[in-house]
Design an enzyme around this catalytic site. Structure first.
Site, PDB file in Angstrom:
ATOM      1  N   LYS A 183      39.059  40.535  51.239  1.00 64.34           N
ATOM      2  CA  LYS A 183      38.879  39.102  51.032  1.00 64.34           C
ATOM      3  C   LYS A 183      39.512  38.633  49.736  1.00 64.34           C
ATOM      4  CE  LYS A 183      34.188  39.798  52.619  1.00 64.34           C
ATOM      5  NZ  LYS A 183      32.758  39.751  52.181  1.00 64.34           N
ATOM      6  N   ASP A 217      45.533  48.735  42.023  1.00 70.77           N
ATOM      7  CA  ASP A 217      44.778  49.501  41.041  1.00 70.77           C
ATOM      8  C   ASP A 217      45.275  50.955  41.147  1.00 70.77           C
ATOM      9  OD1 ASP A 217      42.640  50.866  39.741  1.00 70.77           O
ATOM     10  OD2 ASP A 217      41.238  49.294  40.227  1.00 70.77           O
ATOM     11  N   PHE A 247      37.342  44.511  33.717  1.00 70.08           N
ATOM     12  CA  PHE A 247      36.626  44.059  34.909  1.00 70.08           C
ATOM     13  C   PHE A 247      36.881  42.574  35.113  1.00 70.08           C
ATOM     14  CE2 PHE A 247      32.973  45.620  37.618  1.00 70.08           C
ATOM     15  CZ  PHE A 247      33.199  44.665  38.588  1.00 70.08           C
ATOM     16  N   VAL A 248      37.783  42.277  36.023  1.00 71.59           N
ATOM     17  CA  VAL A 248      38.173  40.874  36.221  1.00 71.59           C
ATOM     18  C   VAL A 248      37.473  40.260  37.426  1.00 71.59           C
ATOM     19  CG1 VAL A 248      40.379  40.762  35.020  1.00 71.59           C
ATOM     20  CG2 VAL A 248      40.293  41.802  37.284  1.00 71.59           C
ATOM     21  N   ASP A 296      35.845  39.581  43.029  1.00 70.74           N
ATOM     22  CA  ASP A 296      34.385  39.546  42.985  1.00 70.74           C
ATOM     23  C   ASP A 296      33.785  40.681  42.160  1.00 70.74           C
ATOM     24  OD1 ASP A 296      35.053  41.686  44.847  1.00 70.74           O
ATOM     25  OD2 ASP A 296      32.960  41.663  45.455  1.00 70.74           O
ATOM     26  N   ASP A 331      45.427  40.842  46.222  1.00 72.10           N
ATOM     27  CA  ASP A 331      44.946  40.341  44.929  1.00 72.10           C
ATOM     28  C   ASP A 331      45.218  41.319  43.796  1.00 72.10           C
ATOM     29  OD1 ASP A 331      43.114  42.135  45.984  1.00 72.10           O
ATOM     30  OD2 ASP A 331      41.368  41.120  45.160  1.00 72.10           O
ATOM     31  N   LYS A 349      46.971  46.366  37.725  1.00 76.30           N
ATOM     32  CA  LYS A 349      46.329  47.206  36.697  1.00 76.30           C
ATOM     33  C   LYS A 349      47.147  48.480  36.601  1.00 76.30           C
ATOM     34  CE  LYS A 349      41.422  45.973  36.690  1.00 76.30           C
ATOM     35  NZ  LYS A 349      40.071  46.494  36.923  1.00 76.30           N
ATOM     36  N   ARG A 386      33.933  34.877  43.370  1.00 74.26           N
ATOM     37  CA  ARG A 386      35.257  34.722  43.979  1.00 74.26           C
ATOM     38  C   ARG A 386      35.771  33.287  43.851  1.00 74.26           C
ATOM     39  NH1 ARG A 386      36.608  39.372  47.108  1.00 74.26           N
ATOM     40  NH2 ARG A 386      34.829  40.367  48.138  1.00 74.26           N
TER      41      ARG A 386
HETATM   42  C1  PRP Z   1      40.468  45.762  46.249  1.00 75.39           C
HETATM   43  C2  PRP Z   1      41.804  45.051  46.335  1.00 75.39           C
HETATM   44  C3  PRP Z   1      42.695  46.064  46.961  1.00 75.39           C
HETATM   45  C4  PRP Z   1      42.152  47.356  46.456  1.00 75.39           C
HETATM   46  C5  PRP Z   1      42.997  47.826  45.317  1.00 75.39           C
HETATM   47  O1  PRP Z   1      39.800  45.569  47.460  1.00 75.39           O
HETATM   48  O2  PRP Z   1      41.729  43.876  47.098  1.00 75.39           O
HETATM   49  O3  PRP Z   1      42.633  46.009  48.362  1.00 75.39           O
HETATM   50  O4  PRP Z   1      40.807  47.126  46.031  1.00 75.39           O
HETATM   51  O5  PRP Z   1      42.588  49.090  44.877  1.00 75.39           O
HETATM   52  P1  PRP Z   1      43.505  50.391  44.972  1.00 75.39           P
HETATM   53  O6  PRP Z   1      44.888  50.037  44.457  1.00 75.39           O
HETATM   54  O7  PRP Z   1      42.779  51.338  44.050  1.00 75.39           O
HETATM   55  O8  PRP Z   1      43.536  50.871  46.380  1.00 75.39           O
HETATM   56  P2  PRP Z   1      38.216  45.647  47.660  1.00 75.39           P
HETATM   57  O9  PRP Z   1      37.933  46.924  48.393  1.00 75.39           O
HETATM   58  O10 PRP Z   1      37.529  45.398  46.364  1.00 75.39           O
HETATM   59  O11 PRP Z   1      37.927  44.474  48.701  1.00 75.39           O
HETATM   60  P3  PRP Z   1      37.952  42.853  48.565  1.00 75.39           P
HETATM   61  O12 PRP Z   1      39.407  42.439  48.488  1.00 75.39           O
HETATM   62  O13 PRP Z   1      37.310  42.390  49.843  1.00 75.39           O
HETATM   63  O14 PRP Z   1      37.167  42.450  47.327  1.00 75.39           O
END
Ligand code: PRP
Length: 178
Positions: free
Chosen positions: A42, A102, A151-152, A158, A99, A130, A164
């Site tokens: 999301k 990481d 922590f953003v 979220d 978004d 990041k 969000r």
């Molecule tokens: C977050 C973000 C990416 C992922 C990045 O998703 O949207 O999909 O983590 O992390 P990575 O590079 O370590 O794989 P999250 O699981 O938090 O879901 P959300 O978008 O619904 O908040």
């Protein structure tokens, strides 16, 4: 500013200016094409909504919901697809809108998955990078902001499904999650 924010990292104005720059680049690079713009739920929804409204080529919109989990090695990163695309992407130009990148597991696995369906191209647009936390060797094609490992929240991001809808990106106070 929200009371749970330590400080604002990126203001609304800074974000909007940068999203416009990225849109200008995409408008040049996809001129005459009809890309499928894929939002990853999301976290990307606010960024996605702003970005697609600044695109001036004909676009189609689609969404995926995914999560990845792995333990240390690239090969163990597994992509779980909670919602797949509605559209067939064979021969299509696909733009993934995410978004945050990481560790890189999610986007690396997702790109691999989409490429296996024979699209004409797959490019990645990411709001935040990041970069210090990267485990898998993957970079976005278009990055709005490279940020430190903090922590953003806000602008789609979220903590426990909250914040969000903040229009800016802030740093969450440690007291909220510790
Ligand atoms: C977050 C973000 C990416 C992922 C990045 O998703 O949207 O999909 O983590 O992390 P990575 O590079 O370590 O794989 P999250 O699981 O938090 O879901 P959300 O978008 O619904 O908040």
């Amino acid at each position: 500013m929200h009371q749970d924010c330590e400080r604002i990292l990126l203001t609304e104005e800074t974000i909007q200016n940068r999203v416009q720059e990225i849109a200008d680049t995409l408008n040049r690079e996809y001129r005459g094409k009809n890309p499928l713009v894929v939002g990853i739920l999301k976290g990307s929804i606010i960024f996605y909504g702003d970005l697609v409204r600044k695109l001036d080529m004909p676009v189609e919109l689609d969404f995926m919901a995914v999560s990845s989990y792995g333990s240390g090695t690239v090969s163990s990163g597994t992509l779980r697809i909670k919602k797949d695309l509605d559209k067939n992407i064979e021969g299509r130009d696909v733009i993934i809108v995410e978004d945050i990148i990481d560790s890189g597991y999610t986007l690396a696995r997702l790109k691999e998955y989409l490429l296996s369906r024979n699209p004409a191209s797959v490019k990645i647009v990411v709001l935040l990078d990041k970069f210090e936390r990267r485990v898998v060797d993957i970079e976005a094609d278009y990055t709005c902001f490279r940020i430190e490992d903090e922590f953003v929240i806000g602008y789609g991001l979220d903590y426990d499904e909250r914040y969000r809808n903040l229009p800016y990106i802030g740093i969450l106070k440690r007291s909220v999650y510790e």
